[in-house]
Design an enzyme around this catalytic site. Structure first.
Site, PDB file in Angstrom:
ATOM      1  CG  ASP A  83      -4.476  -1.441  -0.040  1.00 24.94           C
ATOM      2  OD1 ASP A  83      -3.596  -2.083   0.612  1.00 24.94           O
ATOM      3  OD2 ASP A  83      -4.232  -0.387   0.041  1.00 24.94           O
ATOM      4  CB  SER A 118      -1.033  -0.092   1.184  1.00 29.02           C
ATOM      5  OG  SER A 118      -1.952   0.887   0.852  1.00 29.02           O
TER       6      SER A 118
END
Length: 296
Positions: free
Chosen positions: A192, A78
């Site tokens: 993600d 991320s």
């Protein structure tokens, strides 16, 4: 030379190696070898997810660079993939800090009500930011070896991006489900990487790291800034990731946890505070890192 894996993690590492082989994203030739003639261990820096709290990564990297701690591999999830990519490009903490102060919410979130079916944020703006601030277009051309961790939305498996466009890898690893549109890339529908854990020290082991330094910015899950769907989604992922990451801590040699729990996940006004917290947390671990480097 075989890579180092702690005895208690052999089963996990074996399973992940199989996953890598099946996904076609296995280590590149030479990844599992110590640096030729270096006489020192291979050092990996693992950067975790945590949205705006990721500015703490910059402070950690600045301190490691100042203390001349070598970094041979960066594994980012991320926001960790974004910070990691910028640093892996030139290995220059000053430029990383400059880019960090330039980064604003608007550089990442391109909202559109018309795309609300799969996510109101497409991700083009984030990808363009990487294209503008990372000179190397492909991961293979970065100065430091780099892996971005994403998750396959359909299978639930982690996908390790170690080749191809840097900007696509960062976009995939940062595509918060429910907020960003999932990214169709390399035969996967990617979201993600925080979905499978905000940190990935086990990936560093698979890629030959002898010494793993992990920066976990999700130490605290307390967050009262949950007034909109993005804050709620980020907080939910942080809570889930925190539980997963507690099991992953055993895979790291040095765990750095900056005190950024009071910073809102979307609060980009606290950059300096986060960077300072990163510096302070890293400094507490420098002597231990140097001792481990000397022992390996």
């Amino acid at each position: 030379m075989p890579y180092a894996v702690k005895s208690g993690n052999l089963r996990l590492a074996g399973g992940l190696i199989l996953l890598l082989l099946l996904s076609g994203c296995g280590p590149k030739k030479g990844f599992l070898e110590l640096l030729p003639g270096s006489g020192r261990p291979r050092v990996a820096l693992v950067l975790g997810g945590g949205a705006a709290r990721g500015f703490a990564h910059i402070g950690v990297i600045r301190t490691l660079e100042q203390e001349k701690i070598p970094i041979d591999l960066i594994v980012g999830t991320s926001v960790g993939s974004l910070v990691g990519a910028i640093y892996a490009d030139k290995a220059d903490s000053f430029e990383l800090e400059w880019n960090g102060f330039a980064l604003e919410k608007e550089d990442i979130f391109d909202f559109s009500i018309l795309r609300a079916k799969r996510g109101p944020v497409k991700g083009d703006r984030l990808e363009n930011f990487v294209l503008q601030h990372v000179a190397a277009k492909n991961i293979e051309d970065l100065k430091i070896q780099y892996i971005a961790v994403a998750a396959d939305l359909n299978t639930g498996k982690p996908v390790l991006l170690n080749k191809g466009p840097v900007a696509k890898a960062v976009r995939a690893s940062s595509s918060i489900p429910g907020v960003f549109e999932p990214l169709e890339y390399q035969g996967h529908l990617l979201v993600d990487g925080g979905v499978v854990g905000n940190i990935a020290p086990e990936v560093a082991r698979i890629y030959g790291a002898d010494l793993v330094i992990t920066v976990d910015i999700g130490k605290s899950v307390v967050n009262y800034n949950t007034d909109n769907v993005i804050d709620i989604t980020l907080q939910a992922i942080n809570i889930m990731g925190n539980k997963i990451d507690s099991y992953k801590h055993s895979d790291t040699d040095i765990l750095i946890q900056p005190e950024v729990g009071d910073v809102g996940m979307m609060d980009f006004s606290q950059k300096k505070k986060c960077m300072t917290a990163g510096i302070e947390a890293a400094r507490k671990n420098i002597s231990k890192i140097k001792k481990l480097l000397a022992k390996k």
